[in-house]
Design a protein around this motif. Structure first.
Motif, PDB file in Angstrom:
ATOM      1  N   ASP A   2       5.279  -2.789  -3.844  1.00 20.79           N
ATOM      2  CA  ASP A   2       4.674  -1.801  -4.272  1.00 20.79           C
ATOM      3  C   ASP A   2       5.568  -0.681  -3.531  1.00 20.79           C
ATOM      4  N   LYS A   4       4.850   1.451  -1.314  1.00 18.03           N
ATOM      5  CA  LYS A   4       5.011   1.501   0.109  1.00 18.03           C
ATOM      6  C   LYS A   4       5.954   0.558   0.823  1.00 18.03           C
ATOM      7  N   PRO A 268     -12.944  -3.824  -1.129  1.00 20.51           N
ATOM      8  CA  PRO A 268     -11.780  -2.661  -0.687  1.00 20.51           C
ATOM      9  C   PRO A 268     -12.512  -1.566   0.171  1.00 20.51           C
ATOM     10  N   GLU A 272      -9.595   2.976  -1.189  1.00 18.76           N
ATOM     11  CA  GLU A 272      -8.532   2.119  -1.996  1.00 18.76           C
ATOM     12  C   GLU A 272      -9.028   2.431  -3.541  1.00 18.76           C
ATOM     13  N   LEU A 277      -6.429  -5.532  -7.254  1.00 21.70           N
ATOM     14  CA  LEU A 277      -6.110  -5.483  -5.870  1.00 21.70           C
ATOM     15  C   LEU A 277      -5.689  -7.010  -5.183  1.00 21.70           C
ATOM     16  N   LYS A 279      -5.979  -9.535  -1.911  1.00 21.95           N
ATOM     17  CA  LYS A 279      -6.446  -9.986  -0.459  1.00 21.95           C
ATOM     18  C   LYS A 279      -5.499 -10.398   0.329  1.00 21.95           C
ATOM     19  N   LYS A 283      -7.642  -8.070   4.174  1.00 24.59           N
ATOM     20  CA  LYS A 283      -7.754  -6.704   3.770  1.00 24.59           C
ATOM     21  C   LYS A 283      -7.606  -6.510   2.273  1.00 24.59           C
ATOM     22  N   LYS A 285      -5.639  -4.786  -0.853  1.00 25.79           N
ATOM     23  CA  LYS A 285      -4.638  -3.419  -1.082  1.00 25.79           C
ATOM     24  C   LYS A 285      -4.273  -3.875  -2.236  1.00 25.79           C
ATOM     25  N   ARG A 286      -3.456  -2.829  -2.884  1.00 25.44           N
ATOM     26  CA  ARG A 286      -2.871  -2.788  -4.365  1.00 25.44           C
ATOM     27  C   ARG A 286      -1.975  -3.977  -4.222  1.00 25.44           C
TER      28      ARG A 286
END
Length: 364
Positions: A2, A4, A268, A272, A277, A279, A283, A285-286
């Motif tokens: 992604d 990030k 989420p 978010e 998503l 896991k 947690k 996340k995308r």
């Protein structure tokens, strides 16, 4: 990966780059994937400049660059670089084994050339940090041509890639296999993970096949980008162009089934807003593009009546099927977000193969 993850990798690369490369990466027309790929090319080119003698006949006379690190590569080195030196670098790429124990292909070397062309164009034309002037004016990369490779006809490419396409009955059988049979072909441990993500994976594959969006466009989708009433989505195409492709009716139930379980299954944070998503470490996340690429490959490899495929080939699958049904290149171009109609030639050729076979058989 992604955005990030790419940003973190870019930051790491830039820490070992000269300041002028940092300024280059700040241009608004570069995607994060392009920036990262180009930075890896600059890293190995700068390494080569520091390791290669400037005079082959006198190797003790010093290297092309006397910098102790890539961060210290001077603009003067690039300004006075000779075309013969660049060609020597490219030649070494074609004959030396890389980390994967293979040699760089013509396509890979052309990517290297394009990366260097982009940097030198910035340094000699676009940059205006030097009192409104570029850093220097001599662009050695203008003397370096792309390597001509073996050309492939559209017919050849279609013959090569057609087994990877999923259209019509093959598409329906594959989705049915994932939905009803795949879990019986795997171990108990793997089955638990599959069942957790089953609705998500079916929704993603159906959306790729039912809208033709790119995997990078899919992973960037947020909840607000989905319009269930109009059966459409808002995507960010190449060049940061917004588009609103439609979703095929048959794919909608899979997307709706996922939306029903998204919040309860993945739990989420309220902040978010990613549509799809995963896991990780407890947690949500995308989802990343490589995650999608992995399970598309996994499910298609396991499918007895199919072949391994990729998200990009699922996009081609829709393009082929859409032209076959519509015989309208503008319909295909609009759905896939092409800026022109030339990119649809491959879909036209793919749908004409059967017609060609019928006519050929008449020659008996």
């Amino acid at each position: 990966m992604d955005a990030k993850q790419y940003a973190n990798l870019i930051d790491k690369e830039l820490q070992e780059m000269p300041l002028y490369v940092f300024y280059y990466t700040q241009q608004p027309n570069l995607s994060v994937t392009t920036i990262y790929q180009y930075l890896t090319e600059y890293r190995r080119f700068f390494n080569w400049l520091r390791e290669t003698p400037k005079d082959i006949e006198n190797p003790n006379a010093g290297s092309i660059s006397d910098a102790k690190s890539n961060k210290e590569i001077k603009l003067e080195t690039l300004k006075h670089l000779q075309a013969s030196q660049v060609q020597m670098f490219l030649k070494e790429l074609s004959i030396k084994q890389n980390k994967q124990s293979t040699r760089d292909s013509k396509k890979t070397i052309n990517r290297t050339i394009n990366a260097l062309r982009s940097l030198f164009h910035y340094l000699t034309v676009t940059a205006d940090l030097n009192d409104g002037e570029p850093y220097f004016y001599r662009n050695v990369m203008l003397k370096i041509p792309l390597i001509k490779g073996v050309k492939e006809s559209i017919s050849y490419r279609n013959a090569k890639f057609s087994p990877m396409l999923y259209t019509g009955e093959k598409k329906r059988k594959w989705i049915d296999f994932i939905e009803n049979e795949y879990e019986h072909t795997i171990s108990t441990r793997r089955r638990s993970s599959f069942l957790f993500n089953k609705e998500r994976d079916l929704a993603i594959i159906s959306l790729l096949l039912g809208s033709g969006i790119r995997v990078s466009e899919l992973t960037r989708l947020n909840l607000k980008d989905v319009n269930l009433r109009d059966r459409s989505i808002i995507v960010l195409r190449k060049g940061d162009k917004k588009d609103a492709p439609l979703i095929a009716d048959w794919a909608m139930p899979y997307l709706e089934n996922y939306l029903k379980i998204r919040k309860q299954r993945y739990q989420p944070d309220k902040s978010e807003q990613a549509l799809f998503l995963t896991k990780y470490a407890g947690k949500a996340k995308r989802i990343a593009t490589n995650t999608v690429e992995c399970f598309v490959s996994k499910y298609s490899t396991a499918f007895p009546d199919g072949n391994r495929t990729t998200p990009h080939k699922l996009r081609h699958s829709l393009g082929t099927e859409l032209y076959d049904k519509s015989k309208d290149v503008m319909v295909v171009a609009t759905q896939l977000g092409h800026t022109g109609i030339s990119a649809t030639d491959q879909y036209i050729q793919q749908t004409e193969v059967e017609k060609q076979r019928i006519q050929l058989d008449k020659t008996k």
